[in-house]
Write a protein that holds these residues in place. Structure first.
Motif, PDB file in Angstrom:
ATOM      1  N   PHE A  71       0.884  -1.162   0.000  1.00 51.52           N
ATOM      2  CA  PHE A  71       0.000   0.000   0.000  1.00 51.52           C
ATOM      3  C   PHE A  71       0.923   1.213   0.000  1.00 51.52           C
ATOM      4  O   PHE A  71       1.610   1.485   0.983  1.00 51.52           O
ATOM      5  CB  PHE A  71      -0.887  -0.005   1.248  1.00 51.52           C
ATOM      6  N   SER A  72       1.001   1.921  -1.129  1.00 55.54           N
ATOM      7  CA  SER A  72       1.891   3.075  -1.268  1.00 55.54           C
ATOM      8  C   SER A  72       1.118   4.351  -1.020  1.00 55.54           C
ATOM      9  O   SER A  72      -0.009   4.511  -1.503  1.00 55.54           O
ATOM     10  CB  SER A  72       2.507   3.116  -2.665  1.00 55.54           C
ATOM     11  N   ILE A  73       1.740   5.287  -0.298  1.00 55.30           N
ATOM     12  CA  ILE A  73       1.099   6.551   0.075  1.00 55.30           C
ATOM     13  C   ILE A  73       1.879   7.695  -0.551  1.00 55.30           C
ATOM     14  O   ILE A  73       3.104   7.761  -0.430  1.00 55.30           O
ATOM     15  CB  ILE A  73       1.075   6.698   1.606  1.00 55.30           C
ATOM     16  N   PHE A  74       1.156   8.606  -1.214  1.00 55.74           N
ATOM     17  CA  PHE A  74       1.781   9.703  -1.938  1.00 55.74           C
ATOM     18  C   PHE A  74       1.326  11.058  -1.419  1.00 55.74           C
ATOM     19  O   PHE A  74       0.183  11.218  -0.999  1.00 55.74           O
ATOM     20  CB  PHE A  74       1.410   9.630  -3.430  1.00 55.74           C
ATOM     21  N   LYS A  75       2.222  12.040  -1.495  1.00 57.31           N
ATOM     22  CA  LYS A  75       1.840  13.434  -1.262  1.00 57.31           C
ATOM     23  C   LYS A  75       1.205  13.978  -2.543  1.00 57.31           C
ATOM     24  O   LYS A  75       0.205  14.662  -2.529  1.00 57.31           O
ATOM     25  CB  LYS A  75       3.073  14.254  -0.874  1.00 57.31           C
ATOM     26  N   ARG A  76       1.824  13.655  -3.683  1.00 61.09           N
ATOM     27  CA  ARG A  76       1.286  13.961  -5.011  1.00 61.09           C
ATOM     28  C   ARG A  76       1.418  12.702  -5.849  1.00 61.09           C
ATOM     29  O   ARG A  76       2.382  11.964  -5.721  1.00 61.09           O
ATOM     30  CB  ARG A  76       2.054  15.111  -5.652  1.00 61.09           C
ATOM     31  N   SER A  77       0.499  12.486  -6.749  1.00 63.66           N
ATOM     32  CA  SER A  77       0.482  11.213  -7.491  1.00 63.66           C
ATOM     33  C   SER A  77       1.666  11.048  -8.432  1.00 63.66           C
ATOM     34  O   SER A  77       2.009   9.942  -8.792  1.00 63.66           O
ATOM     35  CB  SER A  77      -0.829  11.074  -8.267  1.00 63.66           C
ATOM     36  N   GLY A  78       2.327  12.116  -8.828  1.00 56.11           N
ATOM     37  CA  GLY A  78       3.442  12.016  -9.758  1.00 56.11           C
ATOM     38  C   GLY A  78       4.785  11.782  -9.093  1.00 56.11           C
ATOM     39  O   GLY A  78       5.802  11.725  -9.768  1.00 56.11           O
ATOM     40  N   GLU A  79       4.808  11.648  -7.791  1.00 50.58           N
ATOM     41  CA  GLU A  79       6.068  11.517  -7.063  1.00 50.58           C
ATOM     42  C   GLU A  79       6.299  10.089  -6.588  1.00 50.58           C
ATOM     43  O   GLU A  79       5.469   9.214  -6.769  1.00 50.58           O
ATOM     44  CB  GLU A  79       6.049  12.442  -5.842  1.00 50.58           C
ATOM     45  N   MET A  80       7.439   9.907  -5.944  1.00 53.82           N
ATOM     46  CA  MET A  80       7.725   8.644  -5.270  1.00 53.82           C
ATOM     47  C   MET A  80       6.832   8.569  -4.031  1.00 53.82           C
ATOM     48  O   MET A  80       6.473   9.601  -3.463  1.00 53.82           O
ATOM     49  CB  MET A  80       9.196   8.593  -4.837  1.00 53.82           C
ATOM     50  N   PRO A  81       6.481   7.375  -3.586  1.00 53.20           N
ATOM     51  CA  PRO A  81       5.632   7.279  -2.390  1.00 53.20           C
ATOM     52  C   PRO A  81       6.360   7.772  -1.145  1.00 53.20           C
ATOM     53  O   PRO A  81       7.564   7.526  -0.979  1.00 53.20           O
ATOM     54  CB  PRO A  81       5.308   5.790  -2.291  1.00 53.20           C
ATOM     55  N   THR A 103      10.432   6.793   2.020  1.00 49.42           N
ATOM     56  CA  THR A 103      10.854   7.033   0.637  1.00 49.42           C
ATOM     57  C   THR A 103      12.248   6.501   0.352  1.00 49.42           C
ATOM     58  O   THR A 103      12.521   6.001  -0.732  1.00 49.42           O
ATOM     59  CB  THR A 103      10.809   8.541   0.324  1.00 49.42           C
ATOM     60  N   ASN A 104      13.145   6.605   1.334  1.00 46.60           N
ATOM     61  CA  ASN A 104      14.533   6.188   1.142  1.00 46.60           C
ATOM     62  C   ASN A 104      14.747   4.690   1.311  1.00 46.60           C
ATOM     63  O   ASN A 104      15.866   4.215   1.189  1.00 46.60           O
ATOM     64  CB  ASN A 104      15.433   6.945   2.123  1.00 46.60           C
ATOM     65  N   GLY A 105      13.697   3.947   1.624  1.00 49.27           N
ATOM     66  CA  GLY A 105      13.818   2.507   1.805  1.00 49.27           C
ATOM     67  C   GLY A 105      14.118   2.090   3.227  1.00 49.27           C
ATOM     68  O   GLY A 105      14.321   0.916   3.502  1.00 49.27           O
TER      69      GLY A 105
END
Length: 129
Positions: A71-81, A103-105
């Motif tokens: 389940f990935s969570i985004f601030k904006r849909s075009g970015e990395m989760p 984001t950094n793993g």
């Protein structure tokens, strides 16, 4: 409108039910993907809804892969989760099947119970100057 089939004689439609023996299914080379159960999604979406209400998160994506569900969570849909909530059944007997990854793993929290792992979002993470 007449219901005429364009299938050759003896062919079955694609949506027909096919009975497969359990042993054949278990030996299948294409296993069923790992998914989140309803209670797991309820817990995740409750946190997600709270954070959307606070204006922190804007979008999400769910991936069901062969070895894990994400389940990935985004601030904006075009970015990395910003965060990924993962369910990996292979780790259930070890560190725990659930983890929250940034984001950094970096694994922020891992455990056997999803409710405990999701508590990482209860803390207000603030930038210290």
């Amino acid at each position: 409108m007449a219901d005429h089939s364009d299938l050759p004689a003896g062919a079955r439609p694609q949506d027909a039910a096919v009975v497969v023996s359990l042993s054949e299914y278990k030996q299948s080379l294409d296993p069923v993907p790992v998914t989140f159960h309803r209670r797991e999604l309820d817990a995740i979406l409750w946190i997600y809804g709270r954070m959307v209400g606070e204006g922190e998160w804007k979008d999400y994506a769910i991936d069901h892969l062969k070895d894990r569900a994400i389940f990935s969570i985004f601030k904006r849909s075009g970015e990395m989760p910003l965060f990924r909530i993962e369910k990996n059944p292979k780790l259930a007997a070890k560190q725990g099947a659930y983890s929250v990854i940034n984001t950094n793993g970096l694994i922020l929290k891992r455990g056997h119970e999803l409710q405990q792992v999701l508590k990482v979002f209860d803390k207000a993470l603030k930038l210290i100057e």
